[in-house]
Design an enzyme around this catalytic site. Structure first.
Site, short mmCIF file in Angstrom:
data_model
loop_
_atom_site.label_atom_id
_atom_site.label_comp_id
_atom_site.label_asym_id
_atom_site.label_seq_id
_atom_site.Cartn_x
_atom_site.Cartn_y
_atom_site.Cartn_z
N GLU A 64 -10.08 3.22 -4.54
CA GLU A 64 -9.76 4.62 -4.26
C GLU A 64 -8.69 5.19 -5.20
OE1 GLU A 64 -10.79 4.85 0.49
OE2 GLU A 64 -8.76 4.25 -0.07
N HIS A 72 -2.93 3.60 -4.50
CA HIS A 72 -2.29 3.22 -3.23
C HIS A 72 -0.89 2.63 -3.46
CE1 HIS A 72 -5.52 3.96 -0.33
NE2 HIS A 72 -6.38 3.53 -1.25
N ASP A 74 0.87 -1.17 0.00
CA ASP A 74 0.00 0.00 0.00
C ASP A 74 0.91 1.22 0.00
OD1 ASP A 74 -2.22 1.89 0.61
OD2 ASP A 74 -3.33 0.07 1.06
#
Length: 549
Positions: free
Chosen positions: A339, A277, A210
């Protein structure tokens, strides 16, 4: 509820012999322990008049290779009793008999039968996994003290007489741990796997990469760990100070964890986050990033957390996945997909050139293009892509499975389109949320997810018909680690909510009963006590200073 930690293990419980002892044991279990402290609750439970006495003469009879492997596990699991539990070929009296039987609908792939009588214990299943889960239920019928090093040694242990027929409701019973934002060492992963297995959870989603950190050794790209593993959630936005604030797993360690999980019948699903990410990856290899001004003195000062969409970046991640697939035999490989901020792609001239060249109309389609390349690569290698529900945007890759986290709509959309889904909504399955509104709870990312809300979640949305509902593989809880810096804090957030997860994932919908669960949970918590688990007590929070010390 009696104190299970004494149960039948104290010396004052075993001073009588023969029939008097057996009657005392039977009475204890028949009158004091209803409902039985089983979590998750089985499909069918029938009490019998007489139970079994586990003692120094009890032997273990394993019929078949899979049964023998489970017999080894049983002896290891009961090591704190100090009973020899020697292998034997018969007779079956005063024995625990493990038997593989022919497949049948009632048992399925993971079901079992457990029969406890006054002369023997019989556990039978059509698969090794079924036997393993039967053993877990048998263990829960014993005193909780048998789960830990502090067990009071006793010459005998009483087991109530029961007939149990059991099988899981869902095939995916999962828990995710984020090790990117804060790193958890291998030993803590193994401890978590043990407790998951004891509750019949069978999928561990390992969130390995991440923004703050890359936690898996990739030999072809050593900078991913040489650079990308040094930070954590608290430090990655700051200029590097030359210190290692975190860590990573070597490939040797990962093989050890995967092999350990296999013995516990847990599938490990690795997650390699893309195309968003990805700060740690871009900090390690700048050519992966989206740059308008690439001259940066701080390698972590990236302009975007997105990967670029160059063909070379696709090749890079295919090479990463080659090594990942060699380490993890799981059918599913998780690729994130959540996201993704489309703004940096919109503002970047090179990205727009690539989008036009590929005849893509918008950035949603661009993300879908990225995912389709990865999906095709995984499919060609006999694997399946799974990602967070944003992978629906722009069109779902052909073989993709959706993990529905932004509510339940992602799972509904996937199922209606003929794709499989795992339900993992923030409303019920985000274990990084606060467990209570009481003062004194350790800092969390926000939200509010008490035990009852976890327990009462129904994974099959009402909007699906029967055929569509078959695409719901199961349910998963997620432990994101922004504000969970230590293993003890992670345990506090995972349990006992993980106990509620286990029951809603395993037990039939119609048998779930909140008051009954709370009563049975008392025994389960004593088992966690015996194991030294830092779970959240039901009546009070633990201050952060005590959790993280």
């Amino acid at each position: 509820m009696p104190d299970f930690r004494r149960g039948l293990t104290g010396q004052d419980d075993v001073v009588h012999a023969g029939g008097m002892l057996f009657l005392a044991v039977a009475a204890f279990f028949q009158m004091e322990l209803r409902p039985l402290p089983l979590v998750p609750w089985p499909v069918h439970v029938e009490m019998k008049e007489k139970g079994f006495i586990l003692n120094s003469s009890t032997k273990v009879i394993a019929l078949g290779r899979d049964a023998r492997e489970n017999a080894d596990y049983l002896r290891h699991a009961l090591r704190f009793t100090k009973l020899p539990l020697k292998s034997s070929a018969g007779p079956t009296s005063d024995a625990i008999v493990l038997r593989i039987v022919k497949p049948e609908v009632a048992l399925g792939n993971e079901g079992y039968r457990l029969s406890v009588g006054n002369s023997d214990v019989n556990i039978e299943a059509a698969t090794s996994a079924g036997l393993f889960y039967g053993i877990q239920t048998f263990r829960q019928l014993l005193s909780p003290s048998t789960y830990g090093t502090a067990a009071v040694q006793s010459p005998t242990y009483g087991v109530p007489g029961v007939e149990i027929l059991d099988r899981p409701r869902f095939g995916w019973r999962g828990m995710m741990l984020d090790v990117s934002r804060h790193f958890f060492p291998k030993e803590e992963i193994l401890k978590l796997l043990d407790t998951m297995a004891e509750h019949k959870l069978n999928h561990f989603h390992w969130h390995l990469t991440d923004e703050p950190g890359w936690r898996i050794e990739i030999k072809r790209y050593p900078n991913l760990t040489k650079v990308g593993s040094l930070q954590n959630y608290d430090t990655f936005r700051k200029p590097p100070d030359g210190q290692n604030h975190s860590g990573f797993y070597t490939q040797r360690e990962i093989r050890e964890v995967v092999a350990y999980a296999k013995k516990l019948h847990i599938t490990i699903v690795p997650e390699i986050e893309m195309p968003g990410h990805s700060v740690a990856a871009i900090a390690s290899y700048h050519e992966l990033g989206v740059w308008n001004n690439p001259s940066k003195p701080n390698p972590w000062a990236v302009e975007s957390s997105n990967l670029n969409t160059e063909d070379s970046t696709i090749r890079f991640y295919e090479n990463v996945l080659d090594e990942v697939m060699k380490l993890f035999p799981s059918t599913w490989i998780h690729v994130g997909g959540d996201e993704v901020d489309k703004g940096p792609w919109k503002r970047n001239r090179r990205t727009q050139e690539l989008k036009k060249r590929r005849n893509l109309t918008d950035e949603d389609q661009l993300q879908s293009w990225f995912m389709r390349q990865i999906d095709a690569y995984l499919t060609a290698h006999g694997r399946r892509l799974i990602g967070w529900d944003e992978i629906l945007e722009g069109g779902l890759a052909q073989g993709a499975t959706v993990m529905s986290w932004r509510g339940i709509n992602g799972g509904i959309a996937a199922a209606r389109a003929g794709h499989d889904a795992v339900m993992s909504p923030t409303s019920n399955m985000y274990f990084d949320f606060y467990q209570s509104r009481q003062p004194g709870e350790p800092k969390a990312i926000g939200g509010y997810l008490p035990l009852e809300t976890v327990y009462k979640y129904e994974p099959i949305p009402d909007a699906l018909n029967a055929d569509e509902a078959n695409h719901i593989l199961g349910v998963q809880a997620n432990i994101w680690a922004e504000y969970i810096p230590t293993s003890s804090h992670m345990e506090y957030m995972a349990w006992p909510r993980g106990c509620a997860l286990a029951e809603l994932a395993w037990s039939p919908k119609e048998s779930r009963n909140w008051p009954s669960f709370l009563e049975r949970l008392k025994g389960d918590l004593l088992r966690l006590d015996a194991e030294g688990m830092n779970y959240r007590k039901l009546d009070k929070p633990i201050p952060r200073t005590e959790i993280d010390r």
